[in-house]
Design an enzyme around this catalytic site. Structure first.
Site, PDB file in Angstrom:
ATOM      1  N   CYS A  79      32.826  44.109  34.726  1.00 13.69           N
ATOM      2  CA  CYS A  79      33.130  45.135  33.728  1.00 13.69           C
ATOM      3  C   CYS A  79      31.834  45.764  33.201  1.00 13.69           C
ATOM      4  O   CYS A  79      31.096  46.355  33.970  1.00 13.69           O
ATOM      5  CB  CYS A  79      34.003  44.558  32.611  1.00 13.69           C
ATOM      6  SG  CYS A  79      34.804  45.844  31.602  1.00 13.69           S
ATOM      7  N   HIS A 185      38.470  43.093  35.895  1.00 12.10           N
ATOM      8  CA  HIS A 185      38.273  41.719  35.429  1.00 12.10           C
ATOM      9  C   HIS A 185      38.923  40.735  36.404  1.00 12.10           C
ATOM     10  O   HIS A 185      40.147  40.532  36.336  1.00 12.10           O
ATOM     11  CB  HIS A 185      38.892  41.534  34.048  1.00 12.10           C
ATOM     12  CG  HIS A 185      38.120  42.179  32.944  1.00 12.10           C
ATOM     13  ND1 HIS A 185      37.107  41.532  32.285  1.00 12.10           N
ATOM     14  CD2 HIS A 185      38.213  43.416  32.397  1.00 12.10           C
ATOM     15  CE1 HIS A 185      36.596  42.341  31.360  1.00 12.10           C
ATOM     16  NE2 HIS A 185      37.253  43.492  31.422  1.00 12.10           N
ATOM     17  N   GLU A 187      38.854  37.605  36.276  1.00  9.56           N
ATOM     18  CA  GLU A 187      39.381  36.475  35.495  1.00  9.56           C
ATOM     19  C   GLU A 187      40.705  36.810  34.815  1.00  9.56           C
ATOM     20  O   GLU A 187      41.368  35.909  34.288  1.00  9.56           O
ATOM     21  CB  GLU A 187      38.346  36.011  34.463  1.00  9.56           C
ATOM     22  CG  GLU A 187      38.205  36.873  33.230  1.00  9.56           C
ATOM     23  CD  GLU A 187      37.363  38.134  33.409  1.00  9.56           C
ATOM     24  OE1 GLU A 187      37.073  38.778  32.383  1.00  9.56           O
ATOM     25  OE2 GLU A 187      37.002  38.466  34.554  1.00  9.56           O
TER      26      GLU A 187
END
Length: 205
Positions: A79, A185, A187
């Protein structure tokens, strides 16, 4: 061991949890020796480019990151962390980045239809550019990942490994040798994101 760089920008818990979930040994650190001893390093980040770049310079981590990347250590920016890899950003002014990836960061609003909401938030498909990058070896062209951003990288065509469509083709991921960047992202992108992280931690110097 994977080192997540802690420079006071961003919530690192979900990233650490995702790496733990795929069996990685993880530390969150700003210690230079720990970064040097790590097998891979990740530069996360949320918020404003200027503030994040200032904190990297203030702590001396900007030089450490550049030296480690130049030495061949696998580095992934996520990001804002990806945007910091570029040469400069035009986010509320002009600000210098790490210069590990050629290109610049610009507002999405100047490139997409005005009816589209900014920030760009949500799940979008990845479109690979050429042969899949090493970090994409376990996923497929068209798989969806989760984005939250108001700015994107441009003039970095030689390094773009994936784009996504949001009223225009936006840079989704970049790479140059051992340096990788994901605008999305991993994650927060479910099993697809975990597969990307797993591929990254299998990359060695």
């Amino acid at each position: 061991m994977v080192a997540i760089i802690d420079y006071g920008v961003g919530n690192l818990f979900s990233l650490k949890s995702s790496l733990n979930a795929i069996g990685a040994e993880v530390i969150v650190t700003s210690d230079i020796n720990e970064l040097k001893n790590a097998d891979q390093i990740i530069l996360p980040g949320v918020g404003a480019f200027e503030d994040a770049a200032y904190k990297l310079r203030e702590t001396g981590l900007d030089k450490v990151i550049k030296d480690l990347a130049t030495s061949g250590k696998p580095l992934m920016g996520i990001c804002l962390g990806m945007q910091l890899l570029l040469e400069k950003s035009y986010e509320y002014g002009e600000h210098e980045g790490l210069g590990l990836i050629k290109g610049e960061v610009v507002p999405i609003k100047d490139y997409v239809p005005e009816e589209l909401k900014i920030p760009h938030i949500g799940w979008n498909a990845l479109k690979f550019c050429g042969e899949p990058s090493p970090i994409f070896l376990n996923i497929n062209d068209g798989d969806c990942v989760y984005f939250v951003h108001s700015f994107f990288a441009r003039n970095c065509d030689a390094s773009v490994i994936a784009t996504t469509e949001y009223g225009a083709n936006l840079t989704a991921a970049v790479a140059d040798k051992n340096v990788f960047g994901c605008q999305f992202h991993p994650e927060k992108s479910g099993n697809i994101g975990l597969s990307i992280l797993k591929a990254f931690i299998n990359i060695k110097e």
